[in-house]
Design an enzyme around this catalytic site. Sequence first.
Site, PDB file in Angstrom:
ATOM      1  N   CYS A 136       0.828  -1.213   0.000  1.00 35.24           N
ATOM      2  CA  CYS A 136       0.000   0.000   0.000  1.00 35.24           C
ATOM      3  C   CYS A 136       0.864   1.266   0.000  1.00 35.24           C
ATOM      4  O   CYS A 136       1.510   1.555  -0.987  1.00 35.24           O
ATOM      5  CB  CYS A 136      -1.008  -0.014   1.142  1.00 35.24           C
ATOM      6  SG  CYS A 136      -2.333   1.183   0.840  1.00 35.24           S
ATOM      7  N   HIS A 143      -3.918  -5.005   0.250  1.00 30.28           N
ATOM      8  CA  HIS A 143      -3.477  -5.360   1.602  1.00 30.28           C
ATOM      9  C   HIS A 143      -3.485  -6.876   1.821  1.00 30.28           C
ATOM     10  O   HIS A 143      -4.384  -7.405   2.500  1.00 30.28           O
ATOM     11  CB  HIS A 143      -4.376  -4.689   2.640  1.00 30.28           C
ATOM     12  CG  HIS A 143      -4.117  -3.223   2.813  1.00 30.28           C
ATOM     13  ND1 HIS A 143      -3.093  -2.733   3.605  1.00 30.28           N
ATOM     14  CD2 HIS A 143      -4.717  -2.144   2.256  1.00 30.28           C
ATOM     15  CE1 HIS A 143      -3.097  -1.405   3.557  1.00 30.28           C
ATOM     16  NE2 HIS A 143      -4.062  -1.015   2.738  1.00 30.28           N
ATOM     17  N   GLU A 168      -1.814  -8.565   3.825  1.00 30.94           N
ATOM     18  CA  GLU A 168      -1.634  -8.920   5.249  1.00 30.94           C
ATOM     19  C   GLU A 168      -2.966  -9.113   5.962  1.00 30.94           C
ATOM     20  O   GLU A 168      -3.043  -9.816   6.968  1.00 30.94           O
ATOM     21  CB  GLU A 168      -0.779  -7.854   5.960  1.00 30.94           C
ATOM     22  CG  GLU A 168      -1.505  -6.572   6.385  1.00 30.94           C
ATOM     23  CD  GLU A 168      -1.788  -5.607   5.221  1.00 30.94           C
ATOM     24  OE1 GLU A 168      -1.442  -5.934   4.061  1.00 30.94           O
ATOM     25  OE2 GLU A 168      -2.359  -4.528   5.485  1.00 30.94           O
TER      26      GLU A 168
END
Length: 234
Positions: free
Chosen positions: A95, A206, A208
């Site tokens: 990001c 994202h 994660e």
Amino acid sequence: MALISVTNCNKIEDYKQAVQHAGGEVRIVQHGLDVRDALKGADGLLLTGGDDLAPSRYGEPAHPTVVEVAPERDEFEIALVAEARRQGMPIFAICRGIQVLNVACGGTLVQDIPSQVGTSLNHALKVPPHTSFEYAHEIWLENDSLLSKLLQERLNGSDSVSVNSRHHQAVKELAPGFRVVATAPDGIIEAIEDPAMPFCLGVQWHPENFWRTGEFRPLFEGFLEAAARTSASR
Ligand code: MN
């Protein structure tokens, strides 16, 4: 076990979990630390999400939508990228991270997608934290890239995957030597890599946030493998 220096941010927990679930060890680093100390003994650098870079970093006046510039964080992370690349250390940038990576290497950014690009896709999905893995749009991958190799199993012959999306900026002019390896259907750049480095990958979504279910775990695993491998030879 590979040790990863992870830049601090407001939503650090999912980044920690994602690295740990892929078998890595985490060291949180932030401005105030000497850049060489922040990378000392580390095998890889993970750049995390956050607010906008100061547009002066790529020589532009700020668009009115640019928010919460933190000059110390910009400075620190840009220097981290330069030092990690000098050492041949693997970098995974997420990001804001892909934006830092591109600017640190000489590229520029779209400062505000809605007003400067004009797209019908919503890249800045507003979701509460517990649904941060909600899909926003698909991305199209370059099939001979590191990114598509890492996601091979998930792609299963296709060249697109769905991703989440919480950004109003994106890579504009690509840093020299890099290549675009994923785009959204509206042309917004969603991933870049530097083929001259052992592992230097930036993604605009994202991954994660998916640590519980593992959809993008291969990205973290590939990063950690490269970190362990290049650390042994550095
Ligand atoms: Mn997006």
